[in-house]
Design a protein around this motif. Structure first.
Motif, PDB file in Angstrom:
ATOM      1  N   GLY A  97       0.810  -1.202   0.000  1.00 40.62           N
ATOM      2  CA  GLY A  97       0.000   0.000   0.000  1.00 40.62           C
ATOM      3  C   GLY A  97       0.844   1.252   0.000  1.00 40.62           C
ATOM      4  O   GLY A  97       2.047   1.215   0.269  1.00 40.62           O
ATOM      5  N   TRP A 117      -1.528  -4.292   1.801  1.00 41.53           N
ATOM      6  CA  TRP A 117      -2.971  -4.222   1.571  1.00 41.53           C
ATOM      7  C   TRP A 117      -3.502  -5.535   0.986  1.00 41.53           C
ATOM      8  O   TRP A 117      -2.747  -6.432   0.639  1.00 41.53           O
ATOM      9  N   LEU A 119     -12.119   0.395  -3.012  1.00 37.28           N
ATOM     10  CA  LEU A 119     -11.632   1.622  -3.627  1.00 37.28           C
ATOM     11  C   LEU A 119     -12.755   2.312  -4.396  1.00 37.28           C
ATOM     12  O   LEU A 119     -13.737   1.682  -4.799  1.00 37.28           O
ATOM     13  N   ARG A 127      -9.130   5.269  -1.320  1.00 37.35           N
ATOM     14  CA  ARG A 127      -9.302   4.075  -0.504  1.00 37.35           C
ATOM     15  C   ARG A 127     -10.395   4.348   0.528  1.00 37.35           C
ATOM     16  O   ARG A 127     -10.178   4.992   1.536  1.00 37.35           O
ATOM     17  N   HIS A 173     -11.294  -0.606   4.232  1.00 38.51           N
ATOM     18  CA  HIS A 173     -10.299  -1.673   4.189  1.00 38.51           C
ATOM     19  C   HIS A 173     -10.413  -2.511   5.453  1.00 38.51           C
ATOM     20  O   HIS A 173     -10.928  -2.045   6.491  1.00 38.51           O
ATOM     21  N   GLU A 201      -9.458  -4.298   0.169  1.00 32.39           N
ATOM     22  CA  GLU A 201      -9.644  -2.882  -0.131  1.00 32.39           C
ATOM     23  C   GLU A 201     -10.937  -2.607  -0.903  1.00 32.39           C
ATOM     24  O   GLU A 201     -11.278  -3.319  -1.830  1.00 32.39           O
TER      25      GLU A 201
END
Length: 336
Positions: A96, A102, A107, A116, A119, A105
């Motif tokens: 990330g 990461w 997005l 982002r 998460h 996620e």
């Protein structure tokens, strides 16, 4: 895109990678004008790109791994609009922009950029990439990070001897080689290990694959997975899994409730983003979406609620398709 090469982890695959590039340059009579590579500086492909950028005096665009997944899915669907979409990028590993590994996620964006929005919360990954082969260690690390006991009867506890558990606990307490991760793939590993499906793995994703394989298709209940602000909370999920396992609920039922819970979570997060931005197009990309049980359940819920869904059809949803996303993002940057 090239033929399948596999993970660039040794000299043989790197040689195949480099040979393939020269072959395509000769075959199609092209010379690169810009190079796109993963953000992670230690990948062999990233090192190759950096060296070529210097030696050939070419611009280098480093692309965040999960942004590339999102872009690859858009390209696979012929997406030409500048409008952003919701990207459910569930994956194993990708560096990330904050230095964290990461992988879970949500997005919002497109080729030109992304935000982002949600998460998985950050959890320790003992041994870094080596943890992929040791789901039991991941499970115990997640328990420790959430203040949950290593009960003696848990399969993951029994899978490690006393000395291994002592070393692991010390490693976690002192932060020795324990990078943080938001990986969805590692969450699958942890749940698989906690209920005794798979404690060690001979290849990445084995624990998750075996967890999916036992999933009871008739189970309709699900585990509640809450979120606060931008973080998806793991502790309540783990507590529900352990509660059911301790109550002798069959593993196929636990697996189904876990998959059902993740699909419900995906819908909840998409609806939250819709309320914020009115976005109703969702792209699903990343290696976790090779899980056809999770994919089918999530698509059914999203389509039922009127979301437009984009999935991979011509290029792989895993890292086999990520170069396409890197190219689209790099092209967007050099043309804008």
């Amino acid at each position: 895109m090239s033929h399948h090469i596999g993970d660039l982890e040794n000299f043989e695959t790197l040689n195949s990678f480099e040979t393939g590039i020269e072959h395509f340059k000769s075959l199609f009579r092209i010379e690169p004008e810009v190079i796109a590579a993963d953000l992670h500086p230690n990948y062999l492909s990233s090192r190759y790109a950096a060296e070529l950028s210097v030696s050939a005096h070419l611009p280098l665009v480093n692309v965040q791994h999960h942004h590339a997944h999102l872009a690859a899915c858009l390209a696979d669907n012929g997406w030409a609009s500048p409008d952003p979409v919701i990207g459910l990028t569930f994956d194993g590993t990708g560096l990330g922009t904050d230095g964290v590994i990461w992988g879970g996620e949500i997005l919002v964006g497109g080729y030109a950029g992304y935000k982002r929005r949600f998460h998985l919360e950050e959890l320790p990954l003992p041994g870094g990439d080596a943890a992929i082969r040791h789901p039991a260690r991941i499970a115990l690390a997640y328990l420790a990070a959430n203040g949950l006991d290593w009960a003696a009867n848990l399969p993951s506890v029994q899978a490690l001897c006393s000395e291994e558990r002592t070393v692991l606990r010390s490693q976690l307490e002192h932060g020795i080689n324990t990078p943080l991760t938001t990986s969805m793939g590692r969450l699958f590993d942890a749940v698989s290990a906690l209920i005794g499906v798979r404690q060690t793995a001979t290849y990445e994703g084995q624990a998750a694959i075996e967890l999916e394989n036992i999933c009871d298709p008739g189970e309709v209940k699900w585990y509640s997975i809450p979120y606060e602000k931008d973080a998806i909370l793991v502790k309540p999920l783990i507590e529900q899994v352990i509660h059911d396992w301790s109550a002798a609920v069959p593993n196929p039922i636990i697996s189904a409730r876990f998959h059902n819970g993740l699909s419900r979570l995906a819908l909840d997060l998409c609806q939250e983003i819709e309320r914020e931005s009115s976005l109703r197009t969702v792209a699903l990309s990343g290696g976790v979406w090779q899980n056809m049980t999770l994919l089918s359940k999530t698509l059914a819920l999203l389509n039922q609620e009127g979301f437009r869904t984009l999935i991979h059809r011509q290029v792989p949803t895993n890292d086999g398709g990520i170069s396409l996303g890197q190219v689209m993002i790099a092209n967007s940057q050099i043309t804008n």
